[in-house]
Design an enzyme around this catalytic site. Structure first.
Site, short mmCIF file in Angstrom:
data_model
loop_
_atom_site.label_atom_id
_atom_site.label_comp_id
_atom_site.label_asym_id
_atom_site.label_seq_id
_atom_site.Cartn_x
_atom_site.Cartn_y
_atom_site.Cartn_z
N ASP A 168 -11.14 64.21 -34.96
CA ASP A 168 -11.73 64.71 -33.72
C ASP A 168 -12.49 66.02 -33.93
OD1 ASP A 168 -12.13 64.87 -30.89
OD2 ASP A 168 -10.39 66.20 -30.74
N ASN A 423 -2.58 66.03 -41.41
CA ASN A 423 -2.55 66.14 -39.95
C ASN A 423 -2.46 64.75 -39.37
OD1 ASN A 423 -2.92 67.69 -37.35
ND2 ASN A 423 -4.51 66.12 -37.18
N GLU A 424 -1.41 64.51 -38.60
CA GLU A 424 -1.24 63.30 -37.80
C GLU A 424 -1.46 61.99 -38.55
OE1 GLU A 424 -3.81 64.06 -34.44
OE2 GLU A 424 -2.31 65.31 -33.48
N TYR A 480 1.16 66.12 -26.55
CA TYR A 480 0.27 66.30 -25.41
C TYR A 480 0.87 65.78 -24.11
CZ TYR A 480 -3.13 68.07 -28.61
OH TYR A 480 -3.77 68.85 -29.52
N TYR A 484 -2.61 63.88 -22.61
CA TYR A 484 -2.79 62.45 -22.92
C TYR A 484 -1.63 61.63 -22.36
CZ TYR A 484 -6.36 64.00 -26.23
OH TYR A 484 -7.46 64.57 -26.79
N GLU A 518 0.52 71.69 -32.01
CA GLU A 518 -0.52 71.37 -31.04
C GLU A 518 0.13 71.07 -29.71
OE1 GLU A 518 -3.53 68.43 -32.01
OE2 GLU A 518 -3.79 69.25 -34.04
N TRP A 563 -3.15 74.25 -29.09
CA TRP A 563 -4.41 73.59 -29.45
C TRP A 563 -5.35 73.79 -28.31
CZ3 TRP A 563 -6.26 72.38 -33.88
CH2 TRP A 563 -7.39 71.56 -33.98
N LYS A 582 -10.18 72.15 -25.32
CA LYS A 582 -8.81 72.66 -25.18
C LYS A 582 -8.69 74.12 -25.59
CE LYS A 582 -6.60 68.14 -25.66
NZ LYS A 582 -7.71 67.36 -26.27
#
Ligand code: CKX
Length: 615
Positions: A168, A423-424, A480, A484, A518, A563, A582
């Site tokens: 992203d 990351n993720e 989130y 989200y 985040e 984040w 954000k």
């Protein structure tokens, strides 16, 4: 990467010269893919001019240039003084994103893969001494599933290529960091490793100097440690040793003290090379659910960031580095994560100076098959768990190298307290386990200081499904709730869901510290609404308040990094309003309303918030 004297941070000393080659360079997009055949290595022909360092995308006024994917070429001229003959002469690139091939006077002299770390090209044999030299760089910004960051490159009906990031942030590229011409001695220092140790009120510094010595040469290495007033505090002879530091001043959070450590190389009393690092005396350790700095518990208050700004994209900018640190100090932060790639070396130098704690992240982002490329799944393409892909062995090789090279570059910074290795990632399949083990082992092997290792866990990986968390020394959650998941008027339910997830983690009895790396909410800096709605300034504050209420209720949560620090550019799309919003600050580094709320909270939390008295 093979160690060379040229990879050490470029500093001019009595034995080394570093000259900037930054400036306006010629630039040309290779839209036809003909640059090689047409001999652009000897000169790129009719071209634009463009600033170096910078990403190239945001200077032009047409979409094709901004979205361009493929080869792009840079050219400049430089002068090599005649007295450099007989020395090692290199050109050092802070980064070329995502890969670069370097030609000097028409000859290819280096290739490098990976857009966020330095590399150096040895030009000694190709240079025209006492005259002008042509430097041509072929860059390339295509994405693939075997390179980092992960994505893919598709072909459009008219033959153009298009980058499809699985991450992203905008696929900025170009010569994004400084370029320097280096003159180095032939017999040179190629590495210095520093390991600080504390014992009560005593401090020791273990060191190891590595050298490139011509066969049969008798060399002597010496080390001098100077305090901030420039006084020598201790000296040593030999390439390795352990030095007791008298009356040590420790490097502390937001109270940094730096010793200058000079490494020198002599032959029969003659100085051949010298180089220094500014280093701090501090230890980092995980004990139970505590993160300890110098044996004292520390709570991380900070941000996930990006190198991202108007016009220059991901380009190096000391002005932005300075402003970002001033804002982080203003808001009471003590830490940040270099999401999602290693930043410019100067960022770490500033963090060392300002006493910030850095989680240094490898560019391993996009190892997931359903977020940014989700539409393929919807369109019915076969979904293979990411770590089951056939391309994995090749990706692992790239990943290991990226981790090793990041640690080689950043290992001496006192500010760097941990390595984030992904990351993720989609870490819920069994096949993730050997991959994770290899990457985590490589980090441990590469780091003389044996810092804690971690990765940022995506919200789809849960206490009972994450296969990666077993490898982390501390757990970093990207969550989130209130955005989200259960956003807007469902925020009360989001709070319950977050508590219930944390209860799930607690029940695992991992006995490790947890951090939120985040959490947050997209926010339009122009939108106010009472009562709040998602995207309004009021809602960003409510989302942060909700998260903080929950963090405060769990004593194993030992850090919070919002984040994001500032709004940043992403690709276009229905989820993004000209980028990810954000930020607590706008992309122009001005505060949103939430910045004042956050400043209040951050300033009221002690550095050792939630420390346990039994440590
Ligand atoms: N985490 C679903 C990675 C960041 C993104 C952030 C976001 C995601 C969320 C994961 O690079 O910007 O969507 O805001």
């Amino acid at each position: 990467m093979k160690k060379t004297a040229a990879l050490l941070y470029p500093r001019s000393t009595a034995a080394r010269q570093a000259v900037s080659l930054d400036g306006m360079w010629k630039f040309r997009l290779d839209t036809q893919g003909s640059g090689i055949v047409d001999g652009w290595k000897d000169g790129i022909g009719p071209a634009d001019t463009i600033p170096v360092p910078a990403s190239f995308q945001d200077f032009f006024t047409d979409k094709n240039s901004r979205e361009y994917t493929g080869d792009f070429w840079y050219e400049t001229e430089f002068f090599v003084p005649p007295e450099r003959k007989g020395k090692s002469v290199y050109i050092r690139f802070g980064s070329v994103t995502h890969r670069g091939t370097v030609f000097v006077n028409g000859a290819e002299i280096a290739r490098h893969e990976g857009g966020f770390l330095p590399f150096a090209a040895d030009i000694a044999k190709r240079a025209n001494y006492g005259g002008s030299n042509r430097l041509v760089v072929k860059g390339n910004n295509e994405l693939s599933e075997t390179n980092l960051p992960v994505g893919r490159t598709t072909s459009l009906p008219d033959g153009r290529k298009a980058a499809k990031p699985y991450f992203d942030f905008f696929n900025y590229s170009g010569i994004q960091r400084p370029v320097r011409l280096l003159a180095l001695p032939k017999t040179a220092i190629t590495d210095l490793s520093l390991i600080p140790r504390l014992n009560g009120d005593k401090a020791e510094l273990e060191y190891a100097v590595e050298t490139l010595v011509e066969t049969g040469e008798e060399m002597e290495a010496r080390l001098s440690v100077l305090d901030e007033e420039g006084r020598i505090v201790v000296e040593a002879q030999g390439a390795k040793g352990v030095l007791a530091i008298p009356n040590p001043r420790l490097w502390k959070v937001r109270d940094a003290y730096l010793y200058r450590v000079w490494a020198r190389l002599y032959r029969n009393g003659e100085l051949l090379d010298e180089w220094y690092e500014d280093s701090g005396l501090r230890t980092v350790e995980i004990r139970g659910t505590e993160l300890l700095l110098n044996g004292e518990s520390v709570y991380l208050k900070g941000f996930g960031k990006h190198e991202d700004a108007d016009l220059i994209g991901r380009g190096y900018s000391l002005a932005h580095i300075k402003r970002d640190f001033e804002l982080m100090k203003w808001i009471g932060a003590n830490s940040f994560r270099t999401s999602h790639y290693p930043y410019a070396e100067e960022v770490y130098l500033m963090a060392d100076r300002e006493g910030f704690l850095v989680i240094d992240e490898a560019p391993a982002v996009g190892l997931f098959d359903t977020t940014n490329n989700a539409l393929d799944t919807v369109r019915g393409k076969k979904k293979v768990p990411f770590f089951d892909k056939e391309t994995l062995p090749e990706l692992l090789e790239t990943h290991l190298k990226a981790v090793q090279d990041m640690i080689a570059r950043d290992k001496n910074h006192p500010s760097v307290i941990a390595w984030s290795l992904f990351n993720e990632p989609e870490d819920t399949s069994e096949t993730a386990i050997p991959y994770f083990k290899a990457v985590f082992d490589a980090a441990l092997d590469s780091d003389p200081q044996k810092r804690p290792r971690t990765f940022a866990v995506i919200m789809f990986s849960r206490p009972d499904t994450s296969k990666g968390c077993q490898f982390s020394d501390f757990i970093c959650l990207n969550r989130y709730y209130g955005w989200y998941v259960l956003g807007g008027c469902d925020i009360d339910i989001a709070e319950q869901a977050l508590r219930s997830e944390l209860d799930g983690w607690k029940a695992q009895h991992l006995n490790k510290p947890f951090m939120f790396t985040e959490y947050g909410a997209d926010t339009d800096s122009g939108l106010h609404k009472l009562p709040s709605v998602q995207w309004s300034q009021e809602y960003q504050i409510e989302a942060l308040e909700m998260n903080h209420r929950v963090f405060d209720a769990y004593d194993f949560i030992k850090g919070e990094q919002v984040w994001a620090f500032a709004d940043f550019q992403t690709g276009e799309g229905i989820h993004r309003l000209d980028g990810n919003k954000k930020g607590i600050f706008t992309r122009q580094r001005q505060p949103k309303a939430a910045a004042f709320y956050l400043k209040n909270r951050r300033e009221s939390l002690p550095e050792n918030y939630k420390s346990r008295s039994n440590i």
